[in-house]
Design a protein around this motif. Structure first.
Motif, PDB file in Angstrom:
ATOM      1  N   ASP A 119      16.615   3.939  59.914  1.00  0.00           N
ATOM      2  CA  ASP A 119      15.691   5.031  60.253  1.00  0.00           C
ATOM      3  C   ASP A 119      16.270   5.937  61.343  1.00  0.00           C
ATOM      4  OD1 ASP A 119      13.822   4.177  58.412  1.00  0.00           O
ATOM      5  OD2 ASP A 119      12.762   2.902  59.847  1.00  0.00           O
ATOM      6  N   ASN A 120      17.099   5.363  62.213  1.00  0.00           N
ATOM      7  CA  ASN A 120      17.677   6.139  63.315  1.00  0.00           C
ATOM      8  C   ASN A 120      19.162   6.423  63.071  1.00  0.00           C
ATOM      9  OD1 ASN A 120      18.525   3.511  63.580  1.00  0.00           O
ATOM     10  ND2 ASN A 120      18.276   3.427  65.804  1.00  0.00           N
ATOM     11  N   ALA A 121      19.536   6.597  61.809  1.00  0.00           N
ATOM     12  CA  ALA A 121      20.932   6.878  61.478  1.00  0.00           C
ATOM     13  C   ALA A 121      21.426   8.112  62.240  1.00  0.00           C
ATOM     14  CB  ALA A 121      21.083   7.090  59.977  1.00  0.00           C
ATOM     15  N   PHE A 146      38.066   4.059  61.574  1.00  0.00           N
ATOM     16  CA  PHE A 146      36.616   3.960  61.429  1.00  0.00           C
ATOM     17  C   PHE A 146      36.064   2.878  62.354  1.00  0.00           C
ATOM     18  CE2 PHE A 146      32.745   2.695  58.894  1.00  0.00           C
ATOM     19  CZ  PHE A 146      32.052   3.868  59.129  1.00  0.00           C
ATOM     20  N   SER A 147      36.803   1.790  62.503  1.00  0.00           N
ATOM     21  CA  SER A 147      36.407   0.733  63.434  1.00  0.00           C
ATOM     22  C   SER A 147      36.367   1.273  64.861  1.00  0.00           C
ATOM     23  CB  SER A 147      37.385  -0.439  63.338  1.00  0.00           C
ATOM     24  OG  SER A 147      37.099  -1.424  64.308  1.00  0.00           O
ATOM     25  N   ASN A 148      37.351   2.111  65.215  1.00  0.00           N
ATOM     26  CA  ASN A 148      37.366   2.718  66.552  1.00  0.00           C
ATOM     27  C   ASN A 148      36.136   3.608  66.758  1.00  0.00           C
ATOM     28  OD1 ASN A 148      39.787   1.492  67.238  1.00  0.00           O
ATOM     29  ND2 ASN A 148      41.050   3.238  66.631  1.00  0.00           N
ATOM     30  N   LEU A 149      35.758   4.339  65.717  1.00  0.00           N
ATOM     31  CA  LEU A 149      34.546   5.150  65.799  1.00  0.00           C
ATOM     32  C   LEU A 149      33.327   4.272  66.075  1.00  0.00           C
ATOM     33  CD1 LEU A 149      32.943   7.832  65.386  1.00  0.00           C
ATOM     34  CD2 LEU A 149      32.864   7.271  62.949  1.00  0.00           C
ATOM     35  N   ASN A 150      33.282   3.126  65.415  1.00  0.00           N
ATOM     36  CA  ASN A 150      32.126   2.237  65.553  1.00  0.00           C
ATOM     37  C   ASN A 150      32.042   1.567  66.922  1.00  0.00           C
ATOM     38  OD1 ASN A 150      31.456   2.833  62.896  1.00  0.00           O
ATOM     39  ND2 ASN A 150      32.597   1.092  62.072  1.00  0.00           N
ATOM     40  N   THR A 167      43.327  14.160  55.314  1.00  0.00           N
ATOM     41  CA  THR A 167      43.330  12.868  54.634  1.00  0.00           C
ATOM     42  C   THR A 167      42.442  11.867  55.353  1.00  0.00           C
ATOM     43  OG1 THR A 167      45.627  13.315  54.003  1.00  0.00           O
ATOM     44  CG2 THR A 167      44.787  11.111  53.572  1.00  0.00           C
ATOM     45  N   HIS A 168      42.471  11.881  56.681  1.00  0.00           N
ATOM     46  CA  HIS A 168      41.589  10.994  57.452  1.00  0.00           C
ATOM     47  C   HIS A 168      40.124  11.377  57.221  1.00  0.00           C
ATOM     48  CE1 HIS A 168      45.147   9.457  59.295  1.00  0.00           C
ATOM     49  NE2 HIS A 168      45.401  10.560  59.967  1.00  0.00           N
ATOM     50  N   THR A 169      39.860  12.674  57.154  1.00  0.00           N
ATOM     51  CA  THR A 169      38.499  13.136  56.865  1.00  0.00           C
ATOM     52  C   THR A 169      38.022  12.593  55.531  1.00  0.00           C
ATOM     53  OG1 THR A 169      38.880  15.191  58.091  1.00  0.00           O
ATOM     54  CG2 THR A 169      37.043  15.175  56.535  1.00  0.00           C
ATOM     55  N   ALA A 170      38.898  12.623  54.530  1.00  0.00           N
ATOM     56  CA  ALA A 170      38.534  12.143  53.198  1.00  0.00           C
ATOM     57  C   ALA A 170      38.183  10.659  53.219  1.00  0.00           C
ATOM     58  CB  ALA A 170      39.688  12.409  52.222  1.00  0.00           C
ATOM     59  N   PHE A 171      38.998   9.870  53.883  1.00  0.00           N
ATOM     60  CA  PHE A 171      38.713   8.442  53.984  1.00  0.00           C
ATOM     61  C   PHE A 171      37.394   8.205  54.717  1.00  0.00           C
ATOM     62  CE2 PHE A 171      43.134   7.673  52.827  1.00  0.00           C
ATOM     63  CZ  PHE A 171      43.054   6.461  52.147  1.00  0.00           C
ATOM     64  N   LEU A 172      37.213   8.891  55.856  1.00  0.00           N
ATOM     65  CA  LEU A 172      35.987   8.677  56.631  1.00  0.00           C
ATOM     66  C   LEU A 172      34.755   9.155  55.885  1.00  0.00           C
ATOM     67  CD1 LEU A 172      37.840   7.811  58.968  1.00  0.00           C
ATOM     68  CD2 LEU A 172      36.301   9.038  60.508  1.00  0.00           C
ATOM     69  N   ASN A 173      34.885  10.168  55.049  1.00  0.00           N
ATOM     70  CA  ASN A 173      33.747  10.590  54.237  1.00  0.00           C
ATOM     71  C   ASN A 173      33.219   9.427  53.406  1.00  0.00           C
ATOM     72  OD1 ASN A 173      33.280  13.249  54.967  1.00  0.00           O
ATOM     73  ND2 ASN A 173      34.589  14.113  53.379  1.00  0.00           N
ATOM     74  N   ASP A 174      34.134   8.682  52.800  1.00  0.00           N
ATOM     75  CA  ASP A 174      33.737   7.517  52.007  1.00  0.00           C
ATOM     76  C   ASP A 174      33.037   6.481  52.875  1.00  0.00           C
ATOM     77  OD1 ASP A 174      34.631   8.519  49.654  1.00  0.00           O
ATOM     78  OD2 ASP A 174      36.328   7.163  49.413  1.00  0.00           O
ATOM     79  N   PHE A 175      33.640   6.168  54.006  1.00  0.00           N
ATOM     80  CA  PHE A 175      33.073   5.146  54.898  1.00  0.00           C
ATOM     81  C   PHE A 175      31.711   5.573  55.443  1.00  0.00           C
ATOM     82  CE2 PHE A 175      37.790   4.384  56.124  1.00  0.00           C
ATOM     83  CZ  PHE A 175      38.020   3.747  54.921  1.00  0.00           C
ATOM     84  N   THR A 211      29.599   7.774  54.158  1.00  0.00           N
ATOM     85  CA  THR A 211      28.595   7.862  53.093  1.00  0.00           C
ATOM     86  C   THR A 211      27.954   6.506  52.851  1.00  0.00           C
ATOM     87  OG1 THR A 211      29.729   9.701  52.013  1.00  0.00           O
ATOM     88  CG2 THR A 211      28.217   8.415  50.667  1.00  0.00           C
ATOM     89  N   ARG A 212      28.759   5.460  52.873  1.00  0.00           N
ATOM     90  CA  ARG A 212      28.234   4.116  52.619  1.00  0.00           C
ATOM     91  C   ARG A 212      27.615   3.472  53.856  1.00  0.00           C
ATOM     92  NH1 ARG A 212      33.099   3.840  49.609  1.00  0.00           N
ATOM     93  NH2 ARG A 212      34.155   2.767  51.333  1.00  0.00           N
ATOM     94  N   SER A 213      27.956   3.965  55.027  1.00  0.00           N
ATOM     95  CA  SER A 213      27.498   3.324  56.264  1.00  0.00           C
ATOM     96  C   SER A 213      25.991   3.477  56.467  1.00  0.00           C
ATOM     97  CB  SER A 213      28.219   3.938  57.460  1.00  0.00           C
ATOM     98  OG  SER A 213      27.637   3.499  58.672  1.00  0.00           O
TER      99      SER A 213
END
Length: 280
Positions: A38-40, A234-238, A255-263, A265-267
């Motif tokens: 709820d607080n994404a 992505f782990s560093n972001l978290n 390319t990093h943006t593309a990978f993070l988009n996937d992560f 979206t699912r997060s």
């Protein structure tokens, strides 16, 4: 006809239309799971090419010292700042955060100071942060080398055609969407197009999975290193502290943006914004 009868007819027609529409939705298109907290935390994940000198194999010609170019970058920064982020994320190592934070705060105090070697961080990320009032900046990069030219080292490859056919397809797409000699804003939009970002993932990693000798996985082994690099980013972001009031702006190479988009979206933790809501 009385107003009551008219109202009933309208209701019946609307109900029939709604029921008919509901029946047309395939099961796989129905939302059966709640996927976000709820607080994404809202995230704007933006791709850029690297200004100035870069170690990237695919460099983009851009004179970052040109005043006109700098003015164009500032216009894009103004558009992206409408997202109103509270945290700025850049392609820098986390261990350098204290130095970067001091440099960023100095920019906030004097945005007109001349930067000796301007790049996408000082020209674009800093300005987005300044315009939105963000006080925090963090790097999430992680360095891990890999051999993206592994194909030249694999003898007796099982698949001798797919990689080469993909490069031909890529060349065709690039010829139809030239990056050279177009306005900065158009180039920036191209760099953020979903299909462009997807091509970067294929080019830098996925295409390697077609390169292997019999019963081996030379290409996949190299691609896994690049996947690992982005997973660590992505782990560093978290690991960055956020609360319900935060909004995160991320500026990385495409390319990093593309990978993070996937992560992202699912997060369940993050709510990914559409970049073209701001790149109008």
């Amino acid at each position: 006809m009385k107003s009551t009868q008219i109202a009933i007819i309208i209701f019946i027609n609307l109900f029939t239309l709604f029921t008919s529409y509901a029946q047309e939705i395939r099961y796989d298109e129905k939302e059966i799971y709640k996927t976000k907290f709820d607080n994404a935390v809202p995230v704007l994940n933006v791709a850029t090419f690297h200004f100035g000198e870069t170690s990237d194999a695919n460099a983009t010609e851009f004179n970052e010292n040109d005043k006109k170019n700098q003015a164009e970058v500032k216009k894009v920064a103004k558009l992206l700042a409408e997202f109103k982020p509270t945290i700025i994320i850049i392609e820098g190592l986390p261990k350098n955060d204290s130095i970067r934070q001091a440099d960023y705060l100095a920019y906030l105090k004097n945005p007109k100071v001349k930067v000796k070697n301007p790049d996408e961080i000082s020209l674009l990320a800093y300005e987005v942060g300044r315009l939105s009032g963000a006080k925090r900046i963090h790097g999430i990069d992680y360095h891990e080398s890999y051999n993206y030219q592994i194909g030249a080292n694999v003898k007796d490859a099982v698949d001798k055609t797919t990689a080469n056919k993909y490069w031909d397809l890529l060349t065709e797409n690039e010829n139809n969407n030239p990056e050279k000699d177009i306005p900065f804003y158009d180039l920036f939009k191209l760099n953020n197009h979903p299909q462009y970002l997807e091509s970067l993932m294929i080019m830098n990693a996925d295409i390697l999975t077609y390169i292997s000798s019999k019963r081996n996985s030379e290409g996949a082994d190299e691609a896994a290193k690049f996947y690992h690099r982005n997973l660590v980013m992505f782990s560093n972001l978290n690991q960055i502290s956020v609360d319900k009031n935060d909004r995160i702006f991320i500026l990385l190479g495409g390319t990093h943006t593309a990978f993070l988009n996937d992560f992202l979206t699912r997060s369940p933790k993050y709510n990914l914004e559409n970049t073209f809501k701001y790149l109008k």
